[in-house]
Design an enzyme around this catalytic site. Structure first.
Site, PDB file in Angstrom:
ATOM      1  N   ASP A 182      -3.059   7.811   4.331  1.00 56.90           N
ATOM      2  CA  ASP A 182      -2.501   6.260   4.918  1.00 56.90           C
ATOM      3  C   ASP A 182      -3.165   5.741   6.139  1.00 56.90           C
ATOM      4  OD1 ASP A 182      -1.495   3.443   4.502  1.00 56.90           O
ATOM      5  OD2 ASP A 182       0.593   4.761   4.886  1.00 56.90           O
ATOM      6  N   GLU A 183      -3.343   4.249   6.459  1.00 57.86           N
ATOM      7  CA  GLU A 183      -3.589   4.274   7.817  1.00 57.86           C
ATOM      8  C   GLU A 183      -5.074   4.463   8.060  1.00 57.86           C
ATOM      9  OE1 GLU A 183      -2.350   1.688   9.307  1.00 57.86           O
ATOM     10  OE2 GLU A 183       0.155   1.700   8.640  1.00 57.86           O
TER      11      GLU A 183
ATOM     12  N   GLN B 192      -6.353  -3.998  10.754  1.00 54.91           N
ATOM     13  CA  GLN B 192      -5.281  -2.722  10.700  1.00 54.91           C
ATOM     14  C   GLN B 192      -6.068  -1.892  12.518  1.00 54.91           C
ATOM     15  OE1 GLN B 192      -1.647  -3.508   9.086  1.00 54.91           O
ATOM     16  NE2 GLN B 192      -2.558  -4.377   7.570  1.00 54.91           N
TER      17      GLN B 192
ATOM     18  N   ARG C  59       3.418  -8.443  10.069  1.00 51.59           N
ATOM     19  CA  ARG C  59       4.951  -7.657   9.756  1.00 51.59           C
ATOM     20  C   ARG C  59       6.088  -8.864   9.646  1.00 51.59           C
ATOM     21  NH1 ARG C  59       2.500  -3.962   8.715  1.00 51.59           N
ATOM     22  NH2 ARG C  59       1.281  -4.849   9.525  1.00 51.59           N
TER      23      ARG C  59
ATOM     24  N   LYS D  63       0.715  -1.256   0.041  1.00 53.58           N
ATOM     25  CA  LYS D  63      -0.049  -0.382   0.200  1.00 53.58           C
ATOM     26  C   LYS D  63       1.068   1.135  -0.123  1.00 53.58           C
ATOM     27  CE  LYS D  63      -1.433   0.455   4.980  1.00 53.58           C
ATOM     28  NZ  LYS D  63      -0.413   1.039   5.002  1.00 53.58           N
ATOM     29  N   THR D  64       2.252   1.140   0.798  1.00 50.65           N
ATOM     30  CA  THR D  64       3.213   2.125   0.558  1.00 50.65           C
ATOM     31  C   THR D  64       3.282   2.203  -1.078  1.00 50.65           C
ATOM     32  OG1 THR D  64       2.888   1.821   3.089  1.00 50.65           O
ATOM     33  CG2 THR D  64       5.108   3.420   1.677  1.00 50.65           C
TER      34      THR D  64
END
Length: 746
Positions: free
Chosen positions: A221-222, A252, A603, A38-39
């Site tokens: 983002d997030e 998340q 992660r 996504k980044t």
DNA sequence: CTGCTCGGCCTTTTT
DNA sequence: GGCCGAGCAG
């Protein structure tokens, strides 16, 4: 990658990723599973927009941490050099808007940003001012309520209307006083940085339209972790130019306790019915084994849209659950294992991360890593600036920038000691209150305050003179200002001349502050003390993470969000830790804990180890620990490895329970250097006289396990008590009804 | 009135 | 382990 054709920006992306990058105008929701790149998509999208001719100044990208913002800036810059896209966190955006436009709504741009510590102090003062300091609510609890209210954009009046119970009434009263105190001190708490801009955008249409036109394209983002205030800002800036692109993953969402509202992402399509929705569910990060574990776990959440993560990565080794006797073993064995793997050339230290649920758990790891000479860093942002000596010096700096900052005044005024104690300060505060002055102004009129005399009076006069003198330097380079403060305040002399060995370290720390300021200013010529202070206060924990160092990274699961590591250990996966004790009462809170665990698991790229111990030293006592319920929820292909002394049937432990002298020897034989905790008697004292229970005794309950008696009241059959369990919190019992084993007498 | 020391209390996660 | 308040000495 060069700045060439659009093709370069897209050719290594999947079809859905390309779609997300090249969606031009209109609202866009990207549901991006863990590890789905996504980044990369956001970064490329910014670059792609620039290629389409969008002006850099028309793009606003919001990230969750300053570190993420910095990285994105770098990546966008590598793709499109020299752009001036605005990339920051919501809080930094708020601070910048307030500095820039604050004067339009009557705010002074030299405001101090108050952190949670400062907030609690002001709450405490407000409680006292309201004459409510004898109520049993802690400043922390009231502060959290105020924070929540602000995050929901509730003014004190509107907050008061949300409930009529005693707590809400109290908090509402305090909220009003607190807010006035903040404004008088020209201070902004973290929530104000969002709350005030959000309200301003709601009320000031001219300002709103101006900023909407400025930020034609917005990327967030997030998004699953935004709160109402942040959502309001995003929405208000996307009315005339509806190019709002949000990226997130409901699985998340781990900041509900901080006011984030998962509905913001779930309801995006309702708020923007014409939104394009793109799902990225292909994982590029982890092995199938790790993803199976993650999916199996998160599938237990009932409040959830079902989603499957896929990957083409080759199957690696199984996920392992490691069992240890104690938390100490856990830490030592981890250190040894990591060291071995690195020596064998399989991995580097930098490939390994250890995640904890709570900061308190890093201490054991720290000493084990030191003992085994494993290089590591504890990723905890402000630790350096939170040291007392540095906070003292920063208080001087804050007071220089903002003379109205009463909190900083109170911290700096008697450090070094100027003979100004609590009583004198009470007099000063009373005078300041009556005359509507800041404490520093009041200190300038000390001769008019008759109650003050002697040392206190001279000290205040001197402090006022000192601050006036230093004020002239405030626009000088930050390191010069700090040096002047250290020289002229007597702070350096105090540390130098004291006999205390620790003061040598403290002196080194404040000197290091100079270096740090110099470094900060060196990056950009016109940075001032004000910018330095803002940067420190708004820093996030991960911002301090230095990935250039070849060492193991230790951090909380929350700090780990957005990162990835080849090898991941999660320690203390025990009931009461994760899920946390305080979440157990509510299913939705346990679900958030499960998401926290999910974030940790996802992660991991290649190897994942989930660790738990049978005994854990915690809050000063050693308690039996039950493996986390989340471990039961993992799939069958997870391998269980018992690393306890004798495969779970440790004679040392058995003997320890028996309290025999041999236990100490057996314990030592197993390599334990620490002394044994108090022995637990083997003889079971079932149902002793109900009168025998005492506060402080450790007892065992059939169902709830080990706990401590926290309160006893009444006699005979009416005798009641409260027991605080390691798992399940505090419960009430009737003394002669409950069956307990007394584990240790008081 | 200040400043030190001791003891009791509590402890999630963070911008 | 760390912080705050109480109590006491100077």
């Amino acid at each position: 990658m060069s700045q060439g054709s659009p093709f370069d920006l897209l050719n290594d992306l999947t079809w859905s990723q390309q779609e997300a990058v090249t969606h031009f105008q209109g609202p866009l929701l990207i549901l991006a599973g863990a590890g789905s790149g996504k980044t990369r998509v956001i970064t490329r999208r910014v670059a792609w927009l620039l290629q389409q001719g969008v002006r850099p100044s028309n793009i606003l990208a919001i990230t969750f941490t300053n570190k993420a913002a910095g990285e994105m800036k770098q990546r966008v810059d590598a793709l499109v050099p020299g752009n001036r896209v605005w990339i920051s966190t919501f809080h930094s955006l708020g601070a910048r808007l307030l500095r820039q436009y604050g004067e339009r709504i009557g705010l002074n741009r030299n405001f101090t940003i108050y952190d949670q510590d400062d907030r609690n102090k002001v709450v405490k003062q407000s409680l006292e001012a309201a004459g409510l300091d004898n109520v049993k609510f802690t400043p922390e609890r009231i502060g959290a309520a105020i924070s929540k209210a602000k995050n929901q954009l509730l003014t004190p009046e509107r907050y008061a209307a949300t409930g009529s119970d005693f707590f809400t009434n109290t908090a509402a009263k305090v909220y009003a006083i607190y807010q006035k105190k903040l404004r008088d001190a020209n201070g902004m708490d973290f929530d104000d940085l969002l709350y005030i801009p959000a309200l301003a955008l709601r009320m000031d249409e001219e300002l709103r339209a101006e900023l909407d036109a400025r930020f034609k394209f917005i990327l967030i983002d997030e998004y699953q972790d935004t709160n109402s205030a942040q959502y309001e800002i995003a929405k208000r800036l996307s009315i005339d130019h509806r190019n709002l692109c949000v990226v997130g993953d409901p699985d998340q969402s781990i900041y509900k306790w901080r006011g984030s509202d998962i509905r913001n992402i779930l309801d995006f399509e309702r708020d923007f019915p014409d939104a394009r929705v793109i799902t990225l569910d292909k994982n590029y990060r982890s092995t199938p084994a790790i993803l199976r574990a993650a999916s199996a776990l998160i599938d237990h959440n009932r409040q959830r849209k079902k989603k499957t993560l896929r990957t083409d990565n080759p199957d690696g080794q199984p996920v392992r659950v490691l069992t240890f006797d104690t938390g100490l073993d856990e830490a030592n064995v981890l250190a040894e294992r990591i060291k071995e793997a690195v020596s064998a050339g399989k991995i580097g230290y930098r490939d390994v991360a250890v995640f904890v649920r709570m900061n308190a758990l890093t201490r054991t790891l720290e000493s084990a890593f030191v003992k085994h000479a494993v290089p590591f860093q504890i990723v905890k942002g402000l630790a350096f600036f939170e040291r007392k000596e540095n906070k003292d010096v920063l208080a001087y700096l804050r007071l220089l920038v903002n003379p109205a900052d009463n909190i900083s005044f109170l911290r700096a005024v008697n450090e070094p000691a100027r003979g100004i104690g609590k009583v004198s300060l009470d007099h000063l505060q009373a005078y300041a209150e009556i005359n509507q002055l800041s404490l520093l102004e009041a200190a300038g009129r000390v001769d008019k305050i008759t109650a003050l005399k002697g040392k206190a009076r001279d000290g205040l006069r001197e402090f006022h003179r000192l601050m006036n003198e230093l004020r002239g330097l405030v626009e000088q380079p930050p390191e010069d200002v700090i040096r002047a403060v250290l020289d002229r305040s007597g702070y350096r002399d105090m540390l130098k001349s004291s006999g205390d060995d620790d003061d040598i370290d403290r002196l080194a720390n404040v000197e290091e502050l100079i270096t740090s300021a110099k470094q900060f200013a060196g990056e950009n010529g016109d940075r001032t003390i004000r910018d330095f202070l803002e940067q420190i206060t708004l820093a996030s924990d991960v911002d301090s993470w230095d990935e250039r160092q070849d060492c193991v990274s230790v951090m909380t699961l929350h700090a780990a969000k957005g990162l990835e590591f080849p090898v991941v250990y999660i320690v203390a996966m025990e009931q009461g830790i994760i899920p946390g004790e305080r979440s157990l009462a509510k299913a939705e809170d346990v679900e958030e804990e499960r998401r926290v665990a999910f974030v940790g698991i996802t992660r991991a790229m290649k190897e994942l180890y989930l660790c738990h111990a049978r005994l854990r030293e915690f809050r000063g006592q050693t308690l039996y620990a039950i493996p986390s319920m989340f471990l039961e929820e993992l799939p069958d292909d997870v391998a269980e490895v018992d690393l306890s002394a004798h495969g779970g049937r440790s004679p040392a432990l058995d003997q320890w329970r028996g309290g025999s002298r041999a236990a100490t020897e057996a314990w030592a034989e197993l390599g334990h250097k620490q002394p044994l905790p108090p022995p637990i008697p083997r003889t079971v004292t079932t149902n002793p006289d109900a009168e025998g229970y005492e506060r402080g005794q450790i007892v065992q309950h059939e169902q709830y396990g080990i706990g401590t008696i926290t309160d006893v009241s009444g006699y005979g059959s009416l005798r009641k008590m409260k027991i605080r369990f390691a798992v399940g919190g505090e419960r009430k019992f009737i003394a002669d009804k409950v069956r307990l084993k007394v584990v240790t007498k008081k």
